[in-house]
Design an enzyme around this catalytic site. Structure first.
Site, PDB file in Angstrom:
ATOM      1  N   ASP A   1       9.418   3.475   0.996  1.00 22.50           N
ATOM      2  CA  ASP A   1       8.263   4.236   1.450  1.00 22.50           C
ATOM      3  C   ASP A   1       8.226   4.164   2.976  1.00 22.50           C
ATOM      4  O   ASP A   1       7.767   3.181   3.553  1.00 22.50           O
ATOM      5  CB  ASP A   1       6.993   3.644   0.827  1.00 22.50           C
ATOM      6  CG  ASP A   1       5.725   4.364   1.277  1.00 22.50           C
ATOM      7  OD1 ASP A   1       5.804   5.208   2.194  1.00 22.50           O
ATOM      8  OD2 ASP A   1       4.655   4.064   0.714  1.00 22.50           O
TER       9      ASP A   1
ATOM     10  N   TYR B   1       0.866  -1.175   0.000  1.00 23.38           N
ATOM     11  CA  TYR B   1       0.000   0.000   0.000  1.00 23.38           C
ATOM     12  C   TYR B   1       0.906   1.230   0.000  1.00 23.38           C
ATOM     13  O   TYR B   1       1.752   1.387   0.881  1.00 23.38           O
ATOM     14  CB  TYR B   1      -0.925   0.048   1.214  1.00 23.38           C
ATOM     15  CG  TYR B   1      -1.722   1.339   1.262  1.00 23.38           C
ATOM     16  CD1 TYR B   1      -2.869   1.493   0.490  1.00 23.38           C
ATOM     17  CD2 TYR B   1      -1.282   2.416   2.020  1.00 23.38           C
ATOM     18  CE1 TYR B   1      -3.571   2.689   0.489  1.00 23.38           C
ATOM     19  CE2 TYR B   1      -1.981   3.618   2.030  1.00 23.38           C
ATOM     20  CZ  TYR B   1      -3.123   3.743   1.254  1.00 23.38           C
ATOM     21  OH  TYR B   1      -3.811   4.930   1.251  1.00 23.38           O
TER      22      TYR B   1
ATOM     23  N   LYS C   1       3.413  11.582   7.486  1.00 25.26           N
ATOM     24  CA  LYS C   1       2.755  11.277   8.760  1.00 25.26           C
ATOM     25  C   LYS C   1       3.426  11.961   9.945  1.00 25.26           C
ATOM     26  O   LYS C   1       3.096  13.087  10.281  1.00 25.26           O
ATOM     27  CB  LYS C   1       2.642   9.768   8.936  1.00 25.26           C
ATOM     28  CG  LYS C   1       1.656   9.123   7.955  1.00 25.26           C
ATOM     29  CD  LYS C   1       1.268   7.735   8.369  1.00 25.26           C
ATOM     30  CE  LYS C   1       0.336   7.063   7.383  1.00 25.26           C
ATOM     31  NZ  LYS C   1      -1.014   7.661   7.346  1.00 25.26           N
TER      32      LYS C   1
END
Length: 421
Positions: free
Chosen positions: A240, A140, A269
């Site tokens: 990532d 993802y 984040k």
């Protein structure tokens, strides 16, 4: 019409219908690790605001950074202009990652988009027509188009777009378990790289923990082998680290578990401590030099709010706050408590697996029918979590107290026990 009625009528929430088929809780304010609802009911936040509020809410230093910056310069376009906070933040990211060139952008998905474009443009600058990527099953990487294309095409929330998205090469994900045998997945990766490398710009992975694709914790040896294969076949390694960065796994960045440095890293984040939307793509000097000195000459991407001074200012303060804190010890303590408390769910009939690393704790169920019921139970008992599918999980702020953390996990387990099936 009060604001909550307006919300129900007009506001389309993420991963939801309009009107929503599930309850949407009205939040009045936040305080440290607490969410206070409009009716005064308090929830311990077991999600750290989608894994971003690493310092909790309403931190005085982060608040002051924003207050100070807003009086100086709330925003300025980054095309042809620059400012002090962007430069300072970029140098901090360089120092933390060991990489060189920083592209500031406005969300995690966008940073992945930029990373993919950069890898393709790098190969193009070398005279190579390489437009595909190798990615992992269960991957993802975000909700925008290019990011969706490197998410698992069969087992992700984006599978409905399968016929529309570019086709990439997917390889077997490593077995779950930090010490699990990953030889089978490495063999598949090696075969895919050998077969497809001439048309691939790079390999993109979520190091050590695959997040929204299954909260899958795997052996860092796999990450190390990705690095070796990228070197051998002139592929760009993209890590990532949007979900794993800034300490979530117990290392500042999850690649450190494998002792490797990627060619491109994406972060987001926790970058601003959950205060402002911001992300970054960071590359080696070789990549930025190759693109900049080629006939292409420039990286063709430029978000309107790139390098926003407010976001840069709070990100600088968040990084300093993290480095000045005993964050490693806090994360170790959280991991220990997760291990202790999750063990109590191991033998429940509905439970398929339990796992944890750093501030991440996961209970995987055998069936995916109970997420909403479990969430409602937890909310009614003072805990905010947001399960998806078979995964009942928590990723917490580093300042959470032992009492609060134990309450989060115990409530998750009690919720599972309460299921009538």
């Amino acid at each position: 019409m009060n604001w909550q009625d307006i919300d129900k009528e007009y506001v389309w929430h993420p991963y939801n219908s309009l009107p929503s088929k599930t309850s949407i809780l009205a939040v009045k304010k936040t305080d440290k690790t607490k969410i206070i609802l409009e009716d005064g009911f308090e929830l311990v936040d077991g999600m750290s605001s989608w894994w971003s509020a690493i310092h909790g809410y309403n931190n005085e230093k982060l608040n002051n950074a924003l207050k100070k910056q807003i009086e100086i310069m709330p925003h300025i376009m980054f095309g042809g202009l620059t400012h002090e906070k962007a430069a300072i933040l970029s140098k901090k990211l360089v120092d933390l990652t060991g990489l060189h060139s920083v592209f500031l952008c406005d969300s995690g998905s966008v940073s992945v988009e930029v990373a993919l474009k950069t890898a393709i443009q790098y190969q193009e600058a070398l005279g190579k027509k390489r437009y595909k990527f190798i990615a992992l099953e269960h991957a993802y990487h975000g909700d925008t188009l290019a990011a969706m294309s490197v998410c698992d095409p069969q087992n992700s929330m984006h599978s409905i777009y399968g016929s529309y998205l570019p086709k990439h090469i997917f390889t077997k994900a490593p077995k779950m378990g930090f010490d699990a045998d990953c030889s089978e997945s490495i063999k598949d990766l090696e075969e895919k790289v050998k077969l497809h490398h001439s048309k691939c710009a790079g390999i993109i992975i979520e190091p050590v923990v695959q997040g929204a694709g299954g909260m899958r914790i795997y052996n860092p040896l796999y990450v190390k082998r990705v690095r070796e294969l990228c070197d051998e076949y002139d592929l760009i390694m993209i890590a990532d680290e949007i979900a794993t960065g800034f300490g979530h796994t117990g290392k500042m960045f999850a690649c450190e578990w494998a002792g490797v440095k990627p060619d491109i890293m994406t972060v987001g984040k926790g970058l601003t401590g959950g205060y402002m939307t911001m992300a970054a793509m960071i590359t080696t000097k070789k990549i930025s030099d190759t693109i900049s000195n080629s006939s292409l000459g420039a990286l063709m991407h430029g978000p309107t709010f790139m390098g926003n001074p407010l976001a840069c200012s709070v990100a600088i303060e968040s990084i300093d706050l993290l480095l000045e804190s005993p964050w490693q010890q806090r994360v170790q303590n959280i991991e220990k408590i997760f291990s202790q408390e999750l063990e109590k769910a191991k033998d429940l009939e509905l439970v398929e697996d339990i796992r944890n690393i750093g501030v991440i704790g996961v209970i995987e169920l055998k069936e995916s029918f109970y997420a909403e019921e479990i969430q409602n139970y937890c909310v009614n008992h003072g805990v905010w979590i947001r399960p998806f599918g078979k995964l009942i999980y928590s990723i917490v702020s580093y300042i959470i107290s032992e009492e609060e953390l134990r309450k989060v996990v115990r409530t998750m387990i009690e919720a599972i026990k309460s299921i009538k099936y």
